[in-house]
Design a protein around this motif. Structure first.
Motif, PDB file in Angstrom:
ATOM      1  N   VAL A 154      44.666  40.649  41.983  1.00  0.00           N
ATOM      2  CA  VAL A 154      43.576  39.881  42.593  1.00  0.00           C
ATOM      3  C   VAL A 154      42.334  39.842  41.711  1.00  0.00           C
ATOM      4  CG1 VAL A 154      41.944  39.881  44.521  1.00  0.00           C
ATOM      5  CG2 VAL A 154      44.388  40.176  44.955  1.00  0.00           C
ATOM      6  N   ASP A 155      41.950  40.951  41.134  1.00  0.00           N
ATOM      7  CA  ASP A 155      40.721  40.993  40.342  1.00  0.00           C
ATOM      8  C   ASP A 155      40.836  40.145  39.074  1.00  0.00           C
ATOM      9  OD1 ASP A 155      39.507  42.618  42.197  1.00  0.00           O
ATOM     10  OD2 ASP A 155      39.950  44.474  41.126  1.00  0.00           O
ATOM     11  N   GLU A 156      41.955  40.293  38.348  1.00  0.00           N
ATOM     12  CA  GLU A 156      42.142  39.478  37.146  1.00  0.00           C
ATOM     13  C   GLU A 156      42.205  37.996  37.497  1.00  0.00           C
ATOM     14  OE1 GLU A 156      45.296  40.388  34.485  1.00  0.00           O
ATOM     15  OE2 GLU A 156      44.619  42.448  34.118  1.00  0.00           O
ATOM     16  N   CYS A 157      42.852  37.671  38.588  1.00  0.00           N
ATOM     17  CA  CYS A 157      42.974  36.271  38.980  1.00  0.00           C
ATOM     18  C   CYS A 157      41.621  35.682  39.375  1.00  0.00           C
ATOM     19  CB  CYS A 157      43.982  36.128  40.123  1.00  0.00           C
ATOM     20  SG  CYS A 157      45.699  36.327  39.594  1.00  0.00           S
ATOM     21  N   ARG A 158      40.804  36.465  40.065  1.00  0.00           N
ATOM     22  CA  ARG A 158      39.465  35.983  40.413  1.00  0.00           C
ATOM     23  C   ARG A 158      38.666  35.679  39.139  1.00  0.00           C
ATOM     24  NH1 ARG A 158      36.674  36.606  45.039  1.00  0.00           N
ATOM     25  NH2 ARG A 158      37.981  38.354  45.750  1.00  0.00           N
ATOM     26  N   LYS A 159      38.726  36.589  38.184  1.00  0.00           N
ATOM     27  CA  LYS A 159      37.985  36.372  36.939  1.00  0.00           C
ATOM     28  C   LYS A 159      38.548  35.182  36.171  1.00  0.00           C
ATOM     29  CE  LYS A 159      36.090  38.663  32.883  1.00  0.00           C
ATOM     30  NZ  LYS A 159      35.882  39.941  32.167  1.00  0.00           N
ATOM     31  N   ALA A 160      39.878  35.032  36.171  1.00  0.00           N
ATOM     32  CA  ALA A 160      40.491  33.904  35.476  1.00  0.00           C
ATOM     33  C   ALA A 160      40.026  32.575  36.079  1.00  0.00           C
ATOM     34  CB  ALA A 160      42.010  34.009  35.542  1.00  0.00           C
ATOM     35  N   ALA A 161      39.971  32.511  37.403  1.00  0.00           N
ATOM     36  CA  ALA A 161      39.505  31.290  38.049  1.00  0.00           C
ATOM     37  C   ALA A 161      38.059  30.992  37.674  1.00  0.00           C
ATOM     38  CB  ALA A 161      39.643  31.418  39.568  1.00  0.00           C
ATOM     39  N   ARG A 162      37.233  32.022  37.654  1.00  0.00           N
ATOM     40  CA  ARG A 162      35.825  31.827  37.284  1.00  0.00           C
ATOM     41  C   ARG A 162      35.688  31.370  35.837  1.00  0.00           C
ATOM     42  NH1 ARG A 162      33.215  37.182  40.299  1.00  0.00           N
ATOM     43  NH2 ARG A 162      33.237  36.295  42.424  1.00  0.00           N
ATOM     44  N   LEU A 163      36.564  31.875  34.981  1.00  0.00           N
ATOM     45  CA  LEU A 163      36.549  31.450  33.581  1.00  0.00           C
ATOM     46  C   LEU A 163      36.896  29.968  33.462  1.00  0.00           C
ATOM     47  CD1 LEU A 163      36.442  32.036  30.519  1.00  0.00           C
ATOM     48  CD2 LEU A 163      38.863  32.661  30.654  1.00  0.00           C
ATOM     49  N   MET A 164      37.906  29.525  34.193  1.00  0.00           N
ATOM     50  CA  MET A 164      38.269  28.103  34.154  1.00  0.00           C
ATOM     51  C   MET A 164      37.112  27.247  34.657  1.00  0.00           C
ATOM     52  SD  MET A 164      41.202  28.243  32.845  1.00  0.00           S
ATOM     53  CE  MET A 164      41.572  29.915  32.295  1.00  0.00           C
ATOM     54  N   LEU A 165      36.490  27.682  35.747  1.00  0.00           N
ATOM     55  CA  LEU A 165      35.372  26.919  36.304  1.00  0.00           C
ATOM     56  C   LEU A 165      34.199  26.875  35.330  1.00  0.00           C
ATOM     57  CD1 LEU A 165      35.592  28.395  39.903  1.00  0.00           C
ATOM     58  CD2 LEU A 165      36.099  26.026  39.268  1.00  0.00           C
ATOM     59  N   ARG A 166      33.993  27.941  34.590  1.00  0.00           N
ATOM     60  CA  ARG A 166      32.918  27.964  33.587  1.00  0.00           C
ATOM     61  C   ARG A 166      33.130  26.903  32.517  1.00  0.00           C
ATOM     62  NH1 ARG A 166      32.447  33.216  29.888  1.00  0.00           N
ATOM     63  NH2 ARG A 166      34.019  32.064  28.706  1.00  0.00           N
ATOM     64  N   ASN A 167      34.378  26.551  32.292  1.00  0.00           N
ATOM     65  CA  ASN A 167      34.695  25.569  31.263  1.00  0.00           C
ATOM     66  C   ASN A 167      34.661  24.126  31.770  1.00  0.00           C
ATOM     67  OD1 ASN A 167      35.625  26.748  28.452  1.00  0.00           O
ATOM     68  ND2 ASN A 167      36.232  28.220  30.023  1.00  0.00           N
ATOM     69  N   ARG A 168      34.064  23.917  32.947  1.00  0.00           N
ATOM     70  CA  ARG A 168      33.743  22.575  33.445  1.00  0.00           C
ATOM     71  C   ARG A 168      34.975  21.722  33.754  1.00  0.00           C
ATOM     72  NH1 ARG A 168      31.319  19.589  29.630  1.00  0.00           N
ATOM     73  NH2 ARG A 168      32.108  20.922  27.974  1.00  0.00           N
ATOM     74  N   ILE A 169      35.969  22.356  34.363  1.00  0.00           N
ATOM     75  CA  ILE A 169      37.161  21.629  34.779  1.00  0.00           C
ATOM     76  C   ILE A 169      36.876  20.815  36.035  1.00  0.00           C
ATOM     77  CG2 ILE A 169      38.768  23.262  33.736  1.00  0.00           C
ATOM     78  CD1 ILE A 169      39.075  24.523  36.556  1.00  0.00           C
ATOM     79  N   ASP A 170      37.743  19.841  36.316  1.00  0.00           N
ATOM     80  CA  ASP A 170      37.624  19.025  37.528  1.00  0.00           C
ATOM     81  C   ASP A 170      38.489  19.564  38.662  1.00  0.00           C
ATOM     82  OD1 ASP A 170      36.005  16.797  36.306  1.00  0.00           O
ATOM     83  OD2 ASP A 170      37.802  16.635  35.057  1.00  0.00           O
ATOM     84  N   TRP A 171      39.631  20.125  38.306  1.00  0.00           N
ATOM     85  CA  TRP A 171      40.554  20.760  39.232  1.00  0.00           C
ATOM     86  C   TRP A 171      40.951  22.111  38.637  1.00  0.00           C
ATOM     87  CZ3 TRP A 171      43.683  18.641  43.495  1.00  0.00           C
ATOM     88  CH2 TRP A 171      43.291  17.352  43.894  1.00  0.00           C
ATOM     89  N   LEU A 172      41.302  23.054  39.491  1.00  0.00           N
ATOM     90  CA  LEU A 172      41.896  24.305  39.042  1.00  0.00           C
ATOM     91  C   LEU A 172      43.408  24.187  39.181  1.00  0.00           C
ATOM     92  CD1 LEU A 172      41.338  27.269  38.109  1.00  0.00           C
ATOM     93  CD2 LEU A 172      41.475  27.898  40.543  1.00  0.00           C
ATOM     94  N   LYS A 173      44.151  24.657  38.167  1.00  0.00           N
ATOM     95  CA  LYS A 173      45.622  24.578  38.194  1.00  0.00           C
ATOM     96  C   LYS A 173      46.209  25.991  38.225  1.00  0.00           C
ATOM     97  CE  LYS A 173      49.885  22.966  37.441  1.00  0.00           C
ATOM     98  NZ  LYS A 173      50.249  22.356  36.155  1.00  0.00           N
ATOM     99  N   LEU A 174      47.105  26.226  39.203  1.00  0.00           N
ATOM    100  CA  LEU A 174      47.744  27.519  39.383  1.00  0.00           C
ATOM    101  C   LEU A 174      49.257  27.370  39.299  1.00  0.00           C
ATOM    102  CD1 LEU A 174      45.635  28.688  42.479  1.00  0.00           C
ATOM    103  CD2 LEU A 174      45.086  28.942  40.038  1.00  0.00           C
ATOM    104  N   MET A 175      49.942  28.446  38.914  1.00  0.00           N
ATOM    105  CA  MET A 175      51.396  28.428  38.747  1.00  0.00           C
ATOM    106  C   MET A 175      52.023  29.412  39.736  1.00  0.00           C
ATOM    107  SD  MET A 175      51.335  26.210  36.316  1.00  0.00           S
ATOM    108  CE  MET A 175      53.038  26.133  35.752  1.00  0.00           C
TER     109      MET A 175
END
Length: 395
Positions: A154-175
């Motif tokens: 959970v902790d790594e995934c939360r940080k990963a999502a925040r990292l993607m959002l920091r990079n100005r994406i329009d959608w978040l993509k999960l596998m």
């Protein structure tokens, strides 16, 4: 600048009928008038010659950094080559009547910079682009070897999502599951679990960003649905419970029917049997799963998984043709999926997806009526974006 597109048969995807000939006045890229009109002042007039003017198509599941390839382990990771691929692939979409795409997996956030170049006007032969940047997968999960960002717990995934959002994406993509293109992955096997998915969905939604989720197996799909994703991509194995869960939550399905179809079509080019066996199973499952979901009322959008293994960028229309020929949809219902419904999923319904005053002038032009002859989508004669002709087959 004002342009009149005259003598057009207008494909009305809302009503499901085409009408005309009529004229379409476009000012500064926006449709301002539809009907019979005379040029005024410095109006530019472009004669549509009574051809059928349809809303430009969407493709909501692309990978523009990659060209047609036979082994994902050796697809490019070179940023220069990936950039050249992206520029060329964008031109392919324009030539095939596609005026808006969602890219769901790149390298080094390249598509964020490509998106900005398109919006600034520095890259003109391109559809509108929305991007997820890099997808988030578990360690060793689907896409890890090429474009995936690996995170566990959970902790790594939360940080990963925040990292993607920091990079100005329009959608978040999960596998959520394994996939065809990752060697050694069991296709459809559960990967990121429900708790991991949920925390990333929460982070994205806090930022007002929607979430796309790769799911090729049933349990992974249900995990994603319960976690609250906005679009389920592939959904190759859905039972009645999963379909009802999607209906209850208003989750979109992007079925990518062409991905396994293309793999089988080009199977002689495959490096080994692993990919072929996955594709063979997914071809059967995907048709049945999409048909079940669509008939039940699940909201669907158009995507082909172009740029993944053996899947070219010129096949957007084939997804709609397959829906008609193999899944029992009418041409008008299929075309709605590729236009107004995709615009709705992309939160662009107010500006794209149909030919109406106040919307952007994104058109694809055909010799026949696609509401009657879905296969005419294979022969785009002209593509217009923001009122500018970007592709003319007769030029």
């Amino acid at each position: 600048m004002t342009t009149i597109f005259s003598h057009a048969h207008i494909v009305d995807v809302i009503s499901g009928i085409s009408y005309g000939p009529a004229d379409i006045r476009v000012k500064d890229g926006i449709i301002t008038q539809i009907g019979s009109m005379q040029p005024e002042g410095d109006d530019t007039v472009i004669d549509m010659k009574e051809r059928y003017v349809s809303p430009g198509l969407f493709n909501c599941h692309t990978h523009i950094c990659f060209k047609f390839f036979t082994d994902p382990m050796y697809a490019t990771k070179n940023i220069v080559e990936a950039t050249l691929n992206a520029v060329e692939n964008l031109k392919v979409y324009i030539r095939t009547g596609v005026t808006c795409i969602r890219d769901v997996g790149d390298i080094e956030f390249l598509t964020v910079f490509v998106r900005e170049a398109i919006r600034r006007g520095g890259l003109t032969d391109a559809p509108d682009l929305f991007t997820t940047g890099r997808p988030i997968c578990m360690t060793g999960g689907s896409t890890w070897q090429l474009l995936g960002y690996q995170a566990d717990g959970v902790d790594e995934c939360r940080k990963a999502a925040r990292l993607m959002l920091r990079n100005r994406i329009d959608w978040l993509k999960l596998m959520a599951t394994g996939g065809v293109a990752t060697r050694g992955n069991s296709c459809g096997a559960v990967q990121l679990n429900e708790d991991e998915l949920r925390v990333m969905v929460e982070e994205a939604h806090k930022a007002g960003t929607p979430v796309s989720c790769h799911a090729q197996g049933l349990e992974g799909a249900k995990n994603a649905i319960r976690a609250g994703v906005d679009s389920l991509d592939h959904g190759f194995v859905l039972d009645d419970e999963a379909v009802q869960m999607m209906l209850d939550r208003g989750i979109w399905l992007v079925p990518t029917l062409m991905a396994p179809q293309e793999s089988l079509k080009h199977c002689k080019l495959m490096i080994d049997d692993e990919f072929l066996k996955k594709a063979e199973k997914n071809t059967v499952d995907s048709i049945a799963s999409f048909t079940k979901a669509y008939k039940a009322g699940v909201k669907c959008a158009l995507g082909t998984d172009s740029g993944t293994i053996l899947c070219p960028h010129d096949n957007t229309c084939e997804e709609l043709i397959l829906m008609v020929q193999a899944c029992g949809l009418t041409p008008e219902d299929a075309l709605r999926i590729g236009t107004i419904h995709s615009a709705d999923m992309m939160r662009l319904k107010d500006s794209l997806g149909s030919i109406e005053t106040g919307k952007k002038a994104h058109f694809a032009v055909y010799n026949e009526d696609p509401l009657k002859h879905i296969t005419t989508l294979r022969d785009c004669r002209m593509t217009i974006k923001n009122g500018r002709v970007l592709w003319d087959a007769e030029a």
